[in-house]
Design a protein around this motif. Sequence first.
Motif, short mmCIF file in Angstrom:
data_model
loop_
_atom_site.label_atom_id
_atom_site.label_comp_id
_atom_site.label_asym_id
_atom_site.label_seq_id
_atom_site.Cartn_x
_atom_site.Cartn_y
_atom_site.Cartn_z
N PHE A 231 0.84 -1.19 0.00
CA PHE A 231 0.00 0.00 0.00
C PHE A 231 0.88 1.25 0.00
O PHE A 231 2.01 1.24 0.49
N TRP A 232 0.31 2.32 -0.49
CA TRP A 232 0.84 3.65 -0.26
C TRP A 232 -0.23 4.45 0.48
O TRP A 232 -1.39 4.49 0.05
N TYR A 233 0.22 5.07 1.57
CA TYR A 233 -0.65 5.94 2.35
C TYR A 233 -0.11 7.36 2.26
O TYR A 233 1.10 7.59 2.18
N LYS A 234 -1.02 8.30 2.35
CA LYS A 234 -0.68 9.71 2.36
C LYS A 234 -1.07 10.28 3.73
O LYS A 234 -2.16 9.96 4.25
N GLN A 235 -0.18 11.08 4.32
CA GLN A 235 -0.49 11.74 5.58
C GLN A 235 -0.28 13.25 5.41
O GLN A 235 0.83 13.75 5.50
N VAL B 173 -3.79 5.69 -0.59
CA VAL B 173 -3.62 6.21 -1.95
C VAL B 173 -3.87 5.10 -2.96
O VAL B 173 -4.61 5.27 -3.93
N ILE B 174 -3.22 3.95 -2.74
CA ILE B 174 -3.28 2.88 -3.73
C ILE B 174 -2.85 1.58 -3.09
O ILE B 174 -2.09 1.58 -2.12
N ARG B 175 -3.34 0.45 -3.60
CA ARG B 175 -2.95 -0.88 -3.10
C ARG B 175 -2.55 -1.76 -4.28
O ARG B 175 -3.00 -1.57 -5.40
N THR C 7 -3.42 1.37 -10.66
CA THR C 7 -3.52 2.80 -10.95
C THR C 7 -4.79 3.34 -10.29
O THR C 7 -5.79 2.63 -10.19
N GLU C 8 -4.69 4.59 -9.82
CA GLU C 8 -5.84 5.29 -9.26
C GLU C 8 -5.73 6.75 -9.69
O GLU C 8 -5.05 7.54 -9.08
N ASN C 9 -6.42 7.06 -10.78
CA ASN C 9 -6.39 8.42 -11.30
C ASN C 9 -4.95 8.86 -11.57
O ASN C 9 -4.27 8.26 -12.40
N ARG C 10 -4.46 9.89 -10.87
CA ARG C 10 -3.12 10.40 -11.14
C ARG C 10 -2.01 9.57 -10.48
O ARG C 10 -0.82 9.86 -10.65
N PHE C 11 -2.41 8.57 -9.71
CA PHE C 11 -1.44 7.77 -8.95
C PHE C 11 -1.29 6.39 -9.58
O PHE C 11 -2.29 5.74 -9.91
N SER C 12 -0.07 5.98 -9.74
CA SER C 12 0.18 4.63 -10.27
C SER C 12 1.42 4.07 -9.60
O SER C 12 2.22 4.82 -9.02
N VAL C 13 1.55 2.76 -9.67
CA VAL C 13 2.72 2.13 -9.05
C VAL C 13 3.51 1.39 -10.11
O VAL C 13 2.99 0.99 -11.15
#
Lengths: 113, 116
Positions: free
Chosen positions: B35-39, B48-50, B60-66
């Motif tokens: 996972f990526w978390y945002k604080q 943010v994304i899993r 991918t989640e909108n502007r976020f990708s791994v």
Amino acid sequence: DTAVSQTPKYLVTQMGNDKSIKCEQNLGHDTMYWYKQDSKKFLKIMFSYNNKELIINETVPNRFSPKSPDKAHLNLHINSLELGDSAVYFCASSPSFRGTEAFFGQGTRLTVV
Amino acid sequence: AQTVTQSQPEMSVQEAETVTLSCTYDTSENNYYLFWYKQPPSRQMILVIRQEAYKQQNATENRFSVNFQKAAKSFSLKISDSQLGDTAMYFCAFMNFTSGTYKYIFGTGTRLKVLA
């Protein structure tokens, strides 16, 4: 309609005092956690409970005593507070199946003076 | 024991530009989740994304990708079209099943600042 709620958000107390932080989740999750975030923002797990049963205790001093009256609540009691206990404490919950993220409360900033 | 390493304590990016945050992890397991978390300054931890380790396709989640490289044990986060609201601490996290419960292990975080 907060999913994971902690109270209080801020706690300032003197050394040697005893304090509690309460946590409640309304997500129906089986597992709850306490994490500690230090001044460098490092998040470290302290405890994990599954259906009111303590599963993980990450060598936390026994001044810290979690209590889970039911699977929706996990409280943290801290005895004889020390300066080094100052941190942000996060409660979190997750369901008992893989792939789901942990849901966090808003954190409690504890300051020991 | 599983470990998660974020080697970039701080990064900055111009608004509308793209930035990549790095994360590596160490595990002997084959099935796990990342996972990526945002604080943000509000302190709230926001997912943010899993990514499921058994899936080769990058999430991918909108502007976020791994960019998930299982063999290299690497899990980087790319933020496209950066916005001022992306300014936050970003934590990479590894989830595994241990001692009868799920455990989330976090990296040390990367402080991202988006510049106007």
